[in-house]
Scaffold this motif. Structure first.
Motif, PDB file in Angstrom:
ATOM      1  N   GLU A   9       0.796  -1.233   0.000  1.00 18.90           N
ATOM      2  CA  GLU A   9       0.000   0.000   0.000  1.00 18.90           C
ATOM      3  C   GLU A   9       0.820   1.270   0.000  1.00 18.90           C
ATOM      4  OE1 GLU A   9      -3.741  -1.304   2.543  1.00 18.90           O
ATOM      5  OE2 GLU A   9      -3.104   0.760   2.900  1.00 18.90           O
ATOM      6  N   GLU A  10       1.965   1.222   0.673  1.00 24.54           N
ATOM      7  CA  GLU A  10       2.685   2.480   0.841  1.00 24.54           C
ATOM      8  C   GLU A  10       3.970   2.551   0.040  1.00 24.54           C
ATOM      9  OE1 GLU A  10       1.307   3.306   5.406  1.00 24.54           O
ATOM     10  OE2 GLU A  10       3.403   2.854   4.946  1.00 24.54           O
ATOM     11  N   ASN A  11       4.404   1.439  -0.481  1.00 23.43           N
ATOM     12  CA  ASN A  11       5.769   1.432  -1.013  1.00 23.43           C
ATOM     13  C   ASN A  11       5.866   0.957  -2.446  1.00 23.43           C
ATOM     14  OD1 ASN A  11       6.710   2.148   1.580  1.00 23.43           O
ATOM     15  ND2 ASN A  11       6.482   0.033   2.195  1.00 23.43           N
TER      16      ASN A  11
ATOM     17  N   LYS B 159       9.037   5.179  -0.870  1.00 22.75           N
ATOM     18  CA  LYS B 159       7.633   5.365  -0.503  1.00 22.75           C
ATOM     19  C   LYS B 159       6.844   5.816  -1.717  1.00 22.75           C
ATOM     20  CE  LYS B 159       7.763   6.836   4.232  1.00 22.75           C
ATOM     21  NZ  LYS B 159       7.731   7.930   5.136  1.00 22.75           N
TER      22      LYS B 159
END
Lengths: 505, 580
Positions: B498-500, B571
């Motif tokens: 989700e974030e990376n 990120k």
């Protein structure tokens, strides 16, 4: 003839345009200049301007506002915008204004020339200005290989085209009937290639083309999906699909396109619903040689030479085992030459011959030499008549130009549009214009193609040096010859020679 | 040290408790004493008063008695009576009456005087009624007179039924001139005064006054005399007091100071009443002290708790801060101002730490930026571009379009190095990387291929500038095998979670051993020490770490068959939200 206007408060671009670009060859007779938007609009009110090249940063009305005005007042005029580095954001907004493209300042001659040629092509072919104009321009130049890596990288980013996929391939769709159902094909492609990127456009010769970019693309998968596409959408009687080679670098898409395009050309007579893929890696040198000879015969117009030449060919074919095949192949080569020289619209004429019955192979095999020769002649005469028909539909000046080009190539003489026009008392821009209009080729492109094709014949002899060949076909320098050869054939002359000698004769 | 202090504290508490106990005991004792004195003083006084009255009565008896004998007539009367064998004549009766009256009149306390003979009729004179009558048999003192041995005898109270009520009186009997027939003159004294003394004490309900003479109870304030002799004396007692057990009740007895062997006056108080009366105040004092003690202890404990609670708050906060949570602050309203001061100091310290760490981070980043700017400032880029443009044009003129392209690419690359932004779209960075690679490809003339596999969705996010360049340099310096013709480097990029986003740069080159790789992985996380280390993988790792935070950076892995795979983790960050 077309008129081009430059709108810029600086003179740098004007210098390049005035001095570095051969407008006449492109069929442009005037290059106008306006220092600002107001003046530009005034001039446009006095005469029809076909292409406006404008800077964005200008005193008074800026380029974007000018574009908006032009769009309203003169919707047929095509626009190219110039932007300084760092003003990209403005330029990207220009897409919404329906401009052809935007260019980075300081302007590079090649880039602006390519863009001008592309825009003119759009004008000559009367392409409609649809909302995705800039995208189409980029895609077309991408498959043709006439866009620089820099420009492609930037425009691709703006248009959301991923240039960093593992594989790319080009598919060409050719209609058996007049109408290609592009809507159905486009939807069908989206479904079949759901995980990949698809970009569609019309190429120069009127073939509906699709670029596929994705993870799992290889010849077999493409073939399967193409078959499914035809089956699922009931297109068995409508189209044929040619699949170009799979390439791993976005910048090599033009190779894939050329293969697909050639496949369509070479297999013009095949039935509807067929999927064409490349069987051999390289072109068929044998056929190309035949094609060049036929082309020469078509253009020379001297019956005696033609007769002897055809006989010579027939005897050669007869000596081979597969006479029937050779006859069929000969017919195909003649058709290909006609297709190459003239527009798509002439195709139905060529097909007519086949509906009357392809000569039975077995019969041909058992024919006597005389019969065989006369059969060949028969085929040639039929094709020649078609050729003549197409050729005669052109205006006399264009016909003369084409013939002159061919003879100069044969003789190895240099030729330029200026020379030719001055010799014949013509306006070069007018000639350039009408030549492009009627044949679809710019004068220099046609000349270059003819030279390259001729050089293929000369390459047959392994002892001939590349340098000599270049000179013989009329190139001013070897490196230029190599560059052009590579642009047309995809490989260097040396490589082409090696590849074809391996295939054997 | 702490143990020592603890024991001192314990000892002091012990000593303090002992002192407090001692003082409280003293206080209790003194209050008891004073209560006792106050309460008993009245009783003692009364005892004295009773004694005095008694003495007075006794003393006065002879005053009544003697003068009778000094008068011859009276003496004759008495003699007649006591010696007569028959009933008295009326004249003799009148004379006797007169005599008895005379005697009674001498002391108001006398209620009656009686002349008693053991064998014949006795006569009694009542002073209040002025009546003279024969004594009936039931007269209480007759028995005593019969047993009279001494000259004067005192007889204790008897109940005498005088019509409606019982009257207690004290009788004193004196001798007669002629004791041939026995008998005596008895005066009955009104014990009213004695009673008033003995019953006048308001405090003690159970107090009993008694007096005895020669073993005989002569006065008692209770309805029945208390028999001392049958009492069980407890061994306790101090001057003037004894404890005794009578009829299952404990009594305290106080003697008069004037007691002698014959006459003893004392009073008794029920011990329970005595204790209740005297102990009230001391108990109150004790309770008060206990309450105060408990309250004080409670207060102490509560204060300790409060302090410990507040210490606890500080402890917790320090723990949090110690666990690298530098943004935590102590926001507690302390009761003790010292703690508020401590908390404020701690907060300040955490703030300063946080600030300093951030500053260090920003500083490092600024250093890098400054280095870049310095590089760009060292020469005028436009001069460079213009010069390159001249070379480029010349190449085209000399029919060398390939070299012209390379020069164009170089110019673009420089433009990228000296660009303004440090965070650019991934698209742009990849385009820059492609240019950079084209230069290397030109050098290696077809012996190396470049493949990409970038997912379309990550192209819209951003990355720090020049992220791939060190990886490419590294490959061409250490990875590529110049002997081979089929070298390749592949750049893959996809969403990791989700974030990376993760990039993998793989090659089929010379590669590195497992140990070497491990060493390299640890080396690139060390801080940059000198100029030589400014570029390359270490620099890239630090830049990524500084920009994105811990856990982000590059890691090297061995390739499946040959070469290495370098993983770069960043990120998901878009360019619009990252404004600099």
């Amino acid at each position: 003839m077309y008129k081009v206007m430059l709108v810029d408060d600086e003179s740098a671009v004007l210098d390049i345009l005035k001095n570095r670009i051969n407008w006449q060859e492109l069929g442009v007779d005037s290059l106008l200049y306006a220092p600002d938007g107001q003046t530009a609009l005034k001039k446009m009110a006095e005469q029809k301007i076909d292409i406006v090249i404008s800077d964005i940063q200008m005193p008074g009305m800026n380029g974007l506002d000018l574009s908006g005005q032009i769009k309203k007042l003169y919707p047929d005029t095509r626009i190219l915008l110039l932007t300084a580095y760092g003003e990209f954001e403005y330029a990207r907004k220009a897409i919404q204004l329906g401009v052809e493209n935007y260019l980075l300042k300081p302007v590079v001659k090649e880039e602006i020339e390519q863009n001008i040629r592309n825009t003119l092509d759009n004008l000559y072919r009367k392409r409609l200005k649809d909302p995705e104009l800039l995208k189409e321009n980029v895609l077309r130049r991408w498959i043709l290989g006439t866009i620089s890596g820099e420009e492609l990288a930037d425009r691709a980013g703006v248009l959301g085209i991923n240039m960093y996929m593992p594989s790319y391939a080009v598919l060409c769709f050719s209609g058996r009937n007049k109408e290609i159902p592009t809507g159905i094909i486009s939807e069908g492609l989206k479904k079949e290639f759901a995980g990949d990127d698809i970009f569609t456009l019309w190429d120069e010769k009127g073939k509906y083309t699709a670029i596929v970019a994705g993870q799992n693309i290889d010849k077999e998968i493409l073939k399967d999906k193409a078959e499914k596409l035809i089956k699922d959408n009931g297109l068995e009687n409508n189209i044929i699909i040619a699949i170009g080679a799979v390439v791993n670098d976005a910048e090599n898409i033009h190779i894939s396109y050329r293969i697909a395009s050639d496949l369509i050309e070479m297999n013009d007579s095949c039935k509807a619903g067929a999927i064409l893929t490349q069987i051999t890696v390289n072109g068929d040198m044998e056929s190309e040689l035949i094609m060049e000879e036929v082309r020469t015969f078509f253009f020379i117009g001297d019956d005696e030479i033609i007769k002897n030449g055809i006989e010579r060919l027939a005897i050669k074919f007869y000596k081979n085992q597969e006479r029937g095949k050779a006859l069929y192949n000969f017919m195909k080569c003649c058709s290909r030459v006609i297709i190459q020289e003239f527009e798509e619209s002439e195709k139905p004429q060529v097909e007519a011959y086949f509906t009357e019955g392809i000569p039975d192979e077995s019969i041909s095999d058992s024919m006597s030499l005389e019969n065989y020769i006369s059969k060949i002649k028969e085929v040639f005469d039929f094709e020649n008549s078609i050729f003549k028909k197409c050729f005669d539909s052109l205006s006399p000046i264009v016909r003369l130009t084409m013939q002159t080009i061919h003879s100069s190539v044969l003789e190895g003489k240099g030729i330029s549009i200026k020379e030719f026009c001055s010799r014949n008392g013509m306006n070069p821009a007018y000639l350039g214009h009408i030549f492009k209009k009627e044949t679809g080729y710019f004068f220099n492109d046609y000349l270059m193609n003819s030279r390259i094709r001729r050089s293929v014949i000369l390459l047959r002899n392994p002892s001939r040096k590349i340098k000599d060949i270049a000179e013989q076909v009329g190139f001013s320098s070897t490196s230029y010859f190599v560059k052009c050869f590579r642009a047309v054939k995809g490989v260097s002359p040396v490589q082409y020679r090696i590849d074809n000698s391996e295939n054997g004769r | 040290m702490r143990k020592y202090r603890n024991s001192i504290i314990k000892k002091s508490i012990l000593v303090y408790s002992v002192i407090v106990m001692f003082i409280s005991l003293l206080a209790m004792f003194f209050s008891y004493s004073s209560e006792k004195n106050v309460l008993l003083s009245d009783l003692n006084l009364r005892l004295v008063q009773i004694e005095t009255e008694y003495e007075d009565i006794i003393g006065n008896f002879w005053n009544i008695y003697m003068p009778v004998y000094e008068n011859t007539e009276n003496e004759m009367t008495l003699r007649n009576y006591f010696n007569s064998k028959e009933e008295l004549s009326p004249v003799e009766k009148i004379n006797l009456k007169r005599l008895l009256h005379y005697m009674a009149a001498r002391d108001r306390r006398v209620q009656w005087v009686a002349a008693i003979r053991n064998d014949v009729v006795s006569y009694i004179y009542y002073s209040d009624k002025d009546s003279f009558s024969e004594i009936l048999d039931g007269f209480p003192f007759i028995g005593d007179v019969k047993n009279k041995q001494n000259q004067m005898e005192i007889y204790g109270l008897h109940k005498e039924n005088d019509g409606d009520e019982d009257v207690k009186c004290l009788a004193i009997a004196g001798g007669v001139p002629d004791l041939s027939n026995g008998g005596a003159i008895i005066a009955g004294y009104n014990t009213g005064r004695l009673n008033s003394f003995s019953k006048g004490n308001k405090e003690f309900e159970s107090v009993i006054f008694e007096g005895s003479r020669s073993g005989r109870v002569i006065y008692h304030s209770s309805s029945e005399p208390v028999d001392i002799n049958s009492a069980f004396f407890l061994p306790f007692g101090r001057e003037g007091s004894r404890l005794l057990l009578i009829n299952h009740h404990l009594y305290m007895m106080r003697f008069s100071e004037n007691n002698n062997d014959t006459t003893k006056f004392f009073y008794l108080i029920k011990l329970s009443e005595y204790i209740v009366k005297t102990i009230k105040l001391p108990i109150l004092i004790l309770i008060a002290i206990i309450i105060i003690g408990i309250a004080a202890w409670n207060l102490y404990l509560r204060n300790m708790d409060l302090v410990m609670d507040e210490v606890g708050v500080i402890q917790d906060s320090l723990k949090k801060i110690g666990h690298n949570n530098l943004e935590h602050r102590i926001n507690y309203d302390f009761n003790h101002s010292e703690f508020s001061i401590i908390a404020a100091s701690i907060n300040k310290m955490a703030e300063k730490l946080d600030e300093n760490i951030n500053r260090a981070r920003i500083y490092e980043q600024k250093q890098k930026e400054a280095e870049m700017k310095e590089l760009s400032a060292k020469f005028n880029p436009h001069f460079l571009y213009n010069t390159l443009e001249i070379f480029r044009a010349r190449c085209y003129e000399n029919d060398d379009p390939e070299t012209a392209e390379l020069i164009g690419t170089t110019a673009s690359i420089f433009r990228g190095f000296i660009g303004a932004k440090t965070f650019i779209p991934i698209n742009e960075e990849l385009a820059s990387t492609r240019r950079y690679l084209s230069l290397f490809k030109a050098r290696y003339e077809g012996r190396v291929s470049v493949y990409y596999d970038i997912k379309s969705e990550i192209l819209s996010y951003g990355i720090i500038r020049n992220a791939f360049q060190p990886l490419i340099e590294n490959y061409f310096e250490h990875g590529i095998d110049p002997e081979k013709d089929d070298n390749y480097i592949r750049i893959k990029g996809s969403v990791k979670d989700e974030e990376n986003i993760e990039f993998l740069i793989e090659d089929n080159g010379i590669g590195m051993g497992i140990k070497e790789i491990a060493e390299l992985n640890s080396r690139i996380t060390e801080p940059i020490n000198n100029e030589k280390e400014s570029y390359g993988l270490k620099n890239l790792n630090q830049r990524l770490n500084l920009f994105y935070g811990d856990g982000y950076g590059i890691r090297i892995f061995p390739g499946e068959k040959k070469g290495v795979i370098i993983s770069m983790l960043i990120k998901k960050q878009s360019c619009e939200t990252t404004d600099e």
